[in-house]
Design an enzyme around this catalytic site. Structure first.
Site, PDB file in Angstrom:
ATOM      1  N   CYS A  80       0.835  -1.204   0.000  1.00 34.81           N
ATOM      2  CA  CYS A  80       0.000   0.000   0.000  1.00 34.81           C
ATOM      3  C   CYS A  80       0.873   1.260   0.000  1.00 34.81           C
ATOM      4  O   CYS A  80       1.834   1.347   0.772  1.00 34.81           O
ATOM      5  CB  CYS A  80      -0.922   0.021   1.214  1.00 34.81           C
ATOM      6  SG  CYS A  80      -2.075   1.426   1.209  1.00 34.81           S
ATOM      7  N   CYS A  84      -0.728   5.669   6.569  1.00 35.54           N
ATOM      8  CA  CYS A  84      -1.514   5.579   7.812  1.00 35.54           C
ATOM      9  C   CYS A  84      -0.648   4.960   8.913  1.00 35.54           C
ATOM     10  O   CYS A  84      -0.141   3.847   8.767  1.00 35.54           O
ATOM     11  CB  CYS A  84      -2.763   4.735   7.588  1.00 35.54           C
ATOM     12  SG  CYS A  84      -3.785   5.279   6.192  1.00 35.54           S
ATOM     13  N   CYS A  87      -1.186   1.215  10.389  1.00 32.33           N
ATOM     14  CA  CYS A  87      -1.439   0.090   9.492  1.00 32.33           C
ATOM     15  C   CYS A  87      -0.187  -0.719   9.198  1.00 32.33           C
ATOM     16  O   CYS A  87       0.858  -0.168   8.818  1.00 32.33           O
ATOM     17  CB  CYS A  87      -2.050   0.601   8.183  1.00 32.33           C
ATOM     18  SG  CYS A  87      -2.560  -0.746   7.090  1.00 32.33           S
ATOM     19  N   CYS A 124     -16.926  -9.802   3.723  1.00 31.81           N
ATOM     20  CA  CYS A 124     -16.269  -8.525   3.450  1.00 31.81           C
ATOM     21  C   CYS A 124     -15.051  -8.785   2.571  1.00 31.81           C
ATOM     22  O   CYS A 124     -14.117  -9.463   2.990  1.00 31.81           O
ATOM     23  CB  CYS A 124     -15.850  -7.856   4.756  1.00 31.81           C
ATOM     24  SG  CYS A 124     -17.214  -7.619   5.913  1.00 31.81           S
ATOM     25  N   CYS A 157     -19.940  -7.155   1.185  1.00 30.20           N
ATOM     26  CA  CYS A 157     -19.454  -5.801   1.443  1.00 30.20           C
ATOM     27  C   CYS A 157     -18.065  -5.677   0.819  1.00 30.20           C
ATOM     28  O   CYS A 157     -17.197  -6.520   1.073  1.00 30.20           O
ATOM     29  CB  CYS A 157     -19.390  -5.533   2.941  1.00 30.20           C
ATOM     30  SG  CYS A 157     -18.768  -3.883   3.384  1.00 30.20           S
ATOM     31  N   CYS A 217     -20.889   1.144   5.561  1.00 28.22           N
ATOM     32  CA  CYS A 217     -20.213   0.534   6.703  1.00 28.22           C
ATOM     33  C   CYS A 217     -18.990   1.401   6.987  1.00 28.22           C
ATOM     34  O   CYS A 217     -18.089   1.496   6.156  1.00 28.22           O
ATOM     35  CB  CYS A 217     -19.805  -0.892   6.374  1.00 28.22           C
ATOM     36  SG  CYS A 217     -18.812  -1.709   7.647  1.00 28.22           S
ATOM     37  N   ARG A 287     -20.140  -3.609  15.503  1.00 33.06           N
ATOM     38  CA  ARG A 287     -19.298  -4.789  15.355  1.00 33.06           C
ATOM     39  C   ARG A 287     -18.019  -4.625  16.158  1.00 33.06           C
ATOM     40  O   ARG A 287     -17.309  -3.624  16.014  1.00 33.06           O
ATOM     41  CB  ARG A 287     -18.953  -4.990  13.884  1.00 33.06           C
ATOM     42  CG  ARG A 287     -18.213  -6.294  13.572  1.00 33.06           C
ATOM     43  CD  ARG A 287     -17.947  -6.404  12.070  1.00 33.06           C
ATOM     44  NE  ARG A 287     -19.126  -6.034  11.323  1.00 33.06           N
ATOM     45  CZ  ARG A 287     -19.097  -5.320  10.207  1.00 33.06           C
ATOM     46  NH1 ARG A 287     -17.957  -4.878   9.716  1.00 33.06           N
ATOM     47  NH2 ARG A 287     -20.219  -5.030   9.583  1.00 33.06           N
TER      48      ARG A 287
END
Length: 413
Positions: A80, A84, A87, A124, A157, A217, A287
């Site tokens: 990626c 962030c 992460c 998901c 999702c 979501c 959740r």
């Protein structure tokens, strides 16, 4: 005021929040205020269980004693370009995670099937990266169509990052039901945790998904160093945005990331955060997500008094509690799996174990090729492309997914 500080009794003359009365007001249509929200977070440890019971009144009013089971399929791991800080897949991360490009549609759908066998009513489908190209969206749309053909009753999702115009509509047309894009934290804290995209980029993506007719979501990562005021800011933003499903992740401070060694949460603090989300968003799916095992610890089942949804098994780059153990936890707490109300979660767990034990053993050379991992309590597992989850062929407690599913890599140690 840090969220990790154990709360004590109020000072003389200071009023204490009555959670039962607040729950009754919310049932009558009241929207909690910032002052009430901060009061929830300031609840002493000694009064946190009554707070959870009050949140449970709202949870049971809207969701009864059901627990929605969700299941993650990691379509593309690592690699990626975003920064962030929390992460393990970020640019510059040295966290020991598996890195691989896109799973093939058959592999992704096969992996989803193991979660569905464990009672998952939502799958998901997640891919790392800032956002998808149109070709990526077409790739995922093919997966969604195939999954819906094989399991038409299951919600799908997608979670692919920041969307461009028209991409949400393409996913909707393919049969996707929802789109996940977490706000993660408050707008005021966001520049401290990410500089490669903005908080407003995230809000815009959620709004695009909603405009395309996808259920939104969007949730949180707590334990990033936010103040109580910033946490309330983030939860109220989700409320105002109309997030229909709110996953609450508890920071897993991976070694090799800027947040390594950051431990700011206690189990009681986690319960108060979940109670606050429930009271702020009483009729929304709540959740308990990544990090629940390490932060809630023995209070995971207690958290189900506020939350009505969990992820089953492993997460994107980290091992979760065993899938069968998750199902047993749901049963032990007196809940039933949504969509399988006629079956005890214990029975679902037993069927999974029987299926794993009946699976043929893997050849010795494949066993030697595999890695070892504690995900779902299996120990060593064969490394096969498109394998049915780590350990399923090893004749032990079943694992529904391993990190790197569909690759030739073994699960992480």
């Amino acid at each position: 005021m840090n969220l990790n500080i154990a709360n004590t009794a109020p000072a003389p003359g200071e009023s204490r929040l009555d959670p039962g009365q607040l729950a009754e007001k919310i049932l009558a249509g009241h929207r909690i205020t910032e002052s009430e929200a901060l009061g929830i977070l300031a609840t002493p440890d000694s009064a946190t269980m009554p707070l959870i019971c009050a949140a449970g009144i709202l949870r049971r009013q809207h969701f009864g004693n059901t627990v929605k089971v969700n299941y993650l399929v990691n379509l593309k791991s690592g690699l990626c370009p975003e920064d962030c800080t929390y992460c393990s897949q970020r640019l510059g991360s040295t966290a020991e995670i598996l890195k691989y490009t896109w799973l093939k549609p058959d592999e992704a759908v096969a992996q989803a099937g193991f979660g569905i066998a464990g009672g998952a009513s939502r799958v998901c489908m997640v891919a790392s990266g800032k956002g998808p190209t149109d070709r990526d969206v077409d790739r995922v749309a093919t997966m969604v169509e195939q999954l819906k053909d094989e399991h038409p009753q299951v919600e799908v999702c997608a979670c692919l990052g920041i969307l461009k115009d028209g991409q949400a509509a393409r996913l909707k047309d393919a049969g996707a039901d929802a789109y996940n894009h977490n706000l993660n934290t408050s707008e005021s804290l966001y520049p401290e945790i990410c500089t490669s995209h903005s908080y407003q980029d995230r809000v815009k993506t959620v709004e695009q998904a909603q405009s395309a007719g996808l259920s939104s979501c969007s949730g949180l990562i707590v334990g990033l160093g936010e103040t109580p005021e910033q946490l309330v800011e983030a939860i109220f933003a989700l409320r105002d945005l109309g997030s229909e499903s709110i996953p609450v992740n508890f920071l897993m401070p991976f070694d090799g990331t800027p947040m390594q060694g950051t431990w700011l949460l206690t189990p009681m603090a986690c319960l108060r955060i979940l109670a606050l989300v429930r009271m702020a968003c009483p009729d929304k799916e709540l959740r308990i997500a990544g990090g629940r095992e390490m932060h809630l610890r023995s209070l995971q089942s207690t958290a189900l008094e506020a939350a009505n949804s969990i992820f089953l098994g492993d997460y994107l780059t980290s091992e979760g509690q065993g899938a069968a153990k998750d199902l047993q936890m749901i049963a032990d707490a007196g809940f039933v799996v949504l969509g399988q109300e006629s079956s005890s979660p214990s029975e679902v767990a037993r069927r999974l174990q029987d299926a794993a034990h009946a699976a043929p053993p893997a050849p010795a050379e494949e066993e030697r090729a595999g890695g070892c991992g504690s995900g779902c309590g299996t120990g060593c597992a064969p490394a096969q492309s498109g394998a049915a989850g780590c350990g399923a062929a090893a004749g032990r407690e079943p694992v529904l997914r391993r990190r790197g599913a569909g690759t030739m890599e073994g699960p992480n140690a």
